[in-house]
Design a protein around this motif. Structure first.
Motif, PDB file in Angstrom:
ATOM      1  N   GLU A   1       0.834  -1.206   0.000  1.00  0.00           N
ATOM      2  CA  GLU A   1       0.000   0.000   0.000  1.00  0.00           C
ATOM      3  C   GLU A   1       0.868   1.256   0.000  1.00  0.00           C
ATOM      4  OE1 GLU A   1      -3.245   2.523  -0.030  1.00  0.00           O
ATOM      5  OE2 GLU A   1      -3.074   0.372  -0.472  1.00  0.00           O
ATOM      6  N   GLY A   2       1.975   1.209   0.741  1.00  0.00           N
ATOM      7  CA  GLY A   2       2.885   2.347   0.769  1.00  0.00           C
ATOM      8  C   GLY A   2       3.509   2.600  -0.591  1.00  0.00           C
ATOM      9  N   LYS A   3       3.923   1.514  -1.264  1.00  0.00           N
ATOM     10  CA  LYS A   3       4.475   1.650  -2.612  1.00  0.00           C
ATOM     11  C   LYS A   3       3.443   2.221  -3.570  1.00  0.00           C
ATOM     12  CE  LYS A   3       7.834  -2.141  -2.421  1.00  0.00           C
ATOM     13  NZ  LYS A   3       8.233  -3.444  -2.996  1.00  0.00           N
ATOM     14  N   ARG A   4       2.222   1.705  -3.487  1.00  0.00           N
ATOM     15  CA  ARG A   4       1.173   2.165  -4.395  1.00  0.00           C
ATOM     16  C   ARG A   4       0.899   3.648  -4.210  1.00  0.00           C
ATOM     17  NH1 ARG A   4      -3.535   3.942  -4.647  1.00  0.00           N
ATOM     18  NH2 ARG A   4      -3.694   3.977  -2.365  1.00  0.00           N
ATOM     19  N   LYS A   5       0.854   4.087  -2.972  1.00  0.00           N
ATOM     20  CA  LYS A   5       0.568   5.486  -2.693  1.00  0.00           C
ATOM     21  C   LYS A   5       1.663   6.409  -3.229  1.00  0.00           C
ATOM     22  CE  LYS A   5      -0.624   8.625   1.092  1.00  0.00           C
ATOM     23  NZ  LYS A   5      -0.846   8.756   2.564  1.00  0.00           N
ATOM     24  N   ILE A   6       2.924   6.011  -3.024  1.00  0.00           N
ATOM     25  CA  ILE A   6       4.042   6.843  -3.485  1.00  0.00           C
ATOM     26  C   ILE A   6       4.096   6.891  -5.002  1.00  0.00           C
ATOM     27  CG2 ILE A   6       6.557   7.028  -3.566  1.00  0.00           C
ATOM     28  CD1 ILE A   6       6.644   5.995  -0.713  1.00  0.00           C
ATOM     29  N   PHE A   7       3.953   5.732  -5.661  1.00  0.00           N
ATOM     30  CA  PHE A   7       3.998   5.709  -7.120  1.00  0.00           C
ATOM     31  C   PHE A   7       2.823   6.452  -7.732  1.00  0.00           C
ATOM     32  CE2 PHE A   7       6.909   1.983  -6.702  1.00  0.00           C
ATOM     33  CZ  PHE A   7       7.956   2.499  -7.457  1.00  0.00           C
ATOM     34  N   SER A   8       1.663   6.370  -7.094  1.00  0.00           N
ATOM     35  CA  SER A   8       0.496   7.116  -7.567  1.00  0.00           C
ATOM     36  C   SER A   8       0.748   8.611  -7.497  1.00  0.00           C
ATOM     37  CB  SER A   8      -0.729   6.741  -6.731  1.00  0.00           C
ATOM     38  OG  SER A   8      -1.835   7.548  -7.077  1.00  0.00           O
ATOM     39  N   THR A   9       1.362   9.052  -6.380  1.00  0.00           N
ATOM     40  CA  THR A   9       1.695  10.469  -6.234  1.00  0.00           C
ATOM     41  C   THR A   9       2.684  10.917  -7.296  1.00  0.00           C
ATOM     42  OG1 THR A   9       1.315  10.385  -3.836  1.00  0.00           O
ATOM     43  CG2 THR A   9       2.677  12.188  -4.678  1.00  0.00           C
ATOM     44  N   CYS A  10       3.720  10.116  -7.518  1.00  0.00           N
ATOM     45  CA  CYS A  10       4.734  10.464  -8.524  1.00  0.00           C
ATOM     46  C   CYS A  10       4.118  10.570  -9.916  1.00  0.00           C
ATOM     47  CB  CYS A  10       5.845   9.421  -8.532  1.00  0.00           C
ATOM     48  SG  CYS A  10       6.927   9.460  -7.080  1.00  0.00           S
ATOM     49  N   LEU A  11       3.283   9.613 -10.269  1.00  0.00           N
ATOM     50  CA  LEU A  11       2.708   9.598 -11.620  1.00  0.00           C
ATOM     51  C   LEU A  11       1.783  10.787 -11.849  1.00  0.00           C
ATOM     52  CD1 LEU A  11       1.952   5.780 -12.079  1.00  0.00           C
ATOM     53  CD2 LEU A  11       3.715   7.129 -13.222  1.00  0.00           C
ATOM     54  N   THR A  12       0.971  11.133 -10.851  1.00  0.00           N
ATOM     55  CA  THR A  12       0.070  12.274 -11.029  1.00  0.00           C
ATOM     56  C   THR A  12       0.842  13.589 -11.105  1.00  0.00           C
ATOM     57  OG1 THR A  12      -0.266  12.290  -8.618  1.00  0.00           O
ATOM     58  CG2 THR A  12      -1.944  11.184  -9.953  1.00  0.00           C
ATOM     59  N   HIS A  13       1.908  13.700 -10.318  1.00  0.00           N
ATOM     60  CA  HIS A  13       2.732  14.906 -10.380  1.00  0.00           C
ATOM     61  C   HIS A  13       3.436  15.008 -11.726  1.00  0.00           C
ATOM     62  CE1 HIS A  13       3.109  15.613  -5.740  1.00  0.00           C
ATOM     63  NE2 HIS A  13       1.887  15.342  -6.126  1.00  0.00           N
ATOM     64  N   LEU A  14       3.911  13.884 -12.233  1.00  0.00           N
ATOM     65  CA  LEU A  14       4.570  13.885 -13.543  1.00  0.00           C
ATOM     66  C   LEU A  14       3.578  14.185 -14.658  1.00  0.00           C
ATOM     67  CD1 LEU A  14       6.982  10.844 -13.106  1.00  0.00           C
ATOM     68  CD2 LEU A  14       7.614  13.249 -13.252  1.00  0.00           C
ATOM     69  N   LEU A  15       2.322  13.809 -14.468  1.00  0.00           N
ATOM     70  CA  LEU A  15       1.285  14.132 -15.451  1.00  0.00           C
ATOM     71  C   LEU A  15       1.123  15.641 -15.572  1.00  0.00           C
ATOM     72  CD1 LEU A  15      -1.116  13.451 -17.319  1.00  0.00           C
ATOM     73  CD2 LEU A  15      -2.554  13.308 -15.262  1.00  0.00           C
ATOM     74  N   VAL A  16       1.039  16.337 -14.437  1.00  0.00           N
ATOM     75  CA  VAL A  16       0.935  17.800 -14.456  1.00  0.00           C
ATOM     76  C   VAL A  16       2.164  18.413 -15.109  1.00  0.00           C
ATOM     77  CG1 VAL A  16       0.815  19.869 -13.023  1.00  0.00           C
ATOM     78  CG2 VAL A  16      -0.570  17.890 -12.449  1.00  0.00           C
ATOM     79  N   MET A  17       3.329  17.880 -14.762  1.00  0.00           N
ATOM     80  CA  MET A  17       4.567  18.381 -15.349  1.00  0.00           C
ATOM     81  C   MET A  17       4.546  18.232 -16.869  1.00  0.00           C
ATOM     82  SD  MET A  17       8.487  17.035 -14.814  1.00  0.00           S
ATOM     83  CE  MET A  17       8.337  15.828 -16.141  1.00  0.00           C
ATOM     84  N   GLY A  18       4.095  17.075 -17.355  1.00  0.00           N
ATOM     85  CA  GLY A  18       4.034  16.852 -18.795  1.00  0.00           C
ATOM     86  C   GLY A  18       3.061  17.783 -19.488  1.00  0.00           C
ATOM     87  N   LEU A  19       1.896  18.014 -18.855  1.00  0.00           N
ATOM     88  CA  LEU A  19       0.899  18.910 -19.448  1.00  0.00           C
ATOM     89  C   LEU A  19       1.385  20.351 -19.501  1.00  0.00           C
ATOM     90  CD1 LEU A  19      -2.388  17.558 -17.811  1.00  0.00           C
ATOM     91  CD2 LEU A  19      -1.730  17.410 -20.219  1.00  0.00           C
TER      92      LEU A  19
END
Length: 314
Positions: free
Chosen positions: A227-245
């Motif tokens: 669950e900890g891994k999932r939460k961190i990776f989810s945060t990273c991916l959403t932040h990278l999505l904003v960065m890409g946009l």
């Protein structure tokens, strides 16, 4: 006035390159985006100001920047879409500068937020001492100084442009690249300056952001909790999505013209507009509303308001 036979222009006529049949839809979408942006970011500011125990100065910073960014662009775009707008030369240069300046500040905000997450994940016990109000104030000062130093030359260069054929800017707001393209000052240096500045500043910012999130991802792999891994990776991916946009559209629209690749006005309009209005709308959701303390504070704010209204009605 749509033409100017002199060597300079006293005003510009802004015209969005959007099909008439699509204008009502675009106006509706932009209005919704602006309302959502204001509501989300003002809510973040309200919650943080009401709860002094929230250790979230970075979230307050990004909310303020997003409000300024959207307010600088969307109302003018709506005015132009509803009716072609005439803007004097001086205010046009000012808006051009503010668009660039706020994009630069937004870029540095994304870097600071990546650092914020880096500290929160890799050094959680030191977070309150590292991410302080003083650090945020220094970040605000540095980002604005960097913006002034990098972007002031664009204003100087823009004053060299001459508009002896037309003063119509086929764009939704005053934009440097569009001004260069419609001017009769034929020199590749004006777009090369834009491309070079974008490459240097964007590459440095993206490199720092990727370093932060790769370090976070590396640390997450060492966590035993799924669950900890999932939460961190989810945060990273959403932040990278904003960065890409934010970065990808601006890099494409600012770099390609300087290297000889000409984009259509409609494509260029769409890319810059998307980078300017979408991230400020998404940032409260991606950054602030995923923060547990802020979510709890928002819940208490609205449940408290509902409880108060019910007691008053009784």
């Amino acid at each position: 006035m749509t033409h100017n036979t002199s060597s300079s222009a006293s005003e510009f006529l802004l015209q969005c390159e959007i099909q008439p049949a699509q204008r009502n839809f675009v106006v509706l979408v932009l209005s919704v985006i602006y309302c959502v942006t204001l509501f989300g970011n003002l809510l973040v500011i309200l919650v943080i100001r009401m709860n002094h125990h929230l250790q979230t100065p970075m979230y307050l910073y990004i909310a303020v920047v997003d409000i300024f960014n959207s307010t600088n662009i969307i109302p003018k775009m709506l005015a132009v879409l509803l009716d072609s707008a005439v803007i004097p030369y001086g205010p046009c240069l000012l808006q051009m500068y503010m668009v660039f300046h706020l994009e630069m500040v937004e870029s540095l905000v994304l870097v600071f937020m990546a650092y914020d997450r880096y500290v929160a994940v890799l050094h959680p016990l030191r977070y309150p001492s590292l991410i302080t109000n003083k650090m945020v104030l220094i970040s605000i000062f540095v980002s604005n100084v960097v913006g002034v130093l990098i972007l002031t030359p664009f204003v100087v260069v823009a004053t060299e442009l001459r508009f002896c054929i037309t003063n119509v800017l086929p764009y939704c707001f005053c934009d440097y690249a569009t001004m260069v393209q419609v001017s009769c000052t034929n020199s590749a240096k004006y777009l090369v300056i834009l491309s070079t500045t974008t490459i240097m500043s964007a590459t440095a910012a993206v490199a720092l952001i990727l370093f932060s999130y790769l370090s976070i991802a590396k640390a997450a792999l060492k966590i035993s909790s799924v669950e900890g891994k999932r939460k961190i990776f989810s945060t990273c991916l959403t932040h990278l999505l904003v960065m890409g946009l934010f970065y990808l559209p601006l890099m494409v629209s600012y770099i390609l013209p300087g290297v000889g690749v000409k984009l259509s006005l409609e494509v260029s309009n769409t890319l810059v507009i998307m980078a300017s209005v979408v991230p400020p709308m998404m940032n409260p959701i991606i950054y602030s509303f995923r923060n547990t303390e802020i979510k709890i504070s928002i819940y208490r704010l609205f449940t408290g308001m509902r409880t108060s209204s019910l007691s008053n009605s009784n």
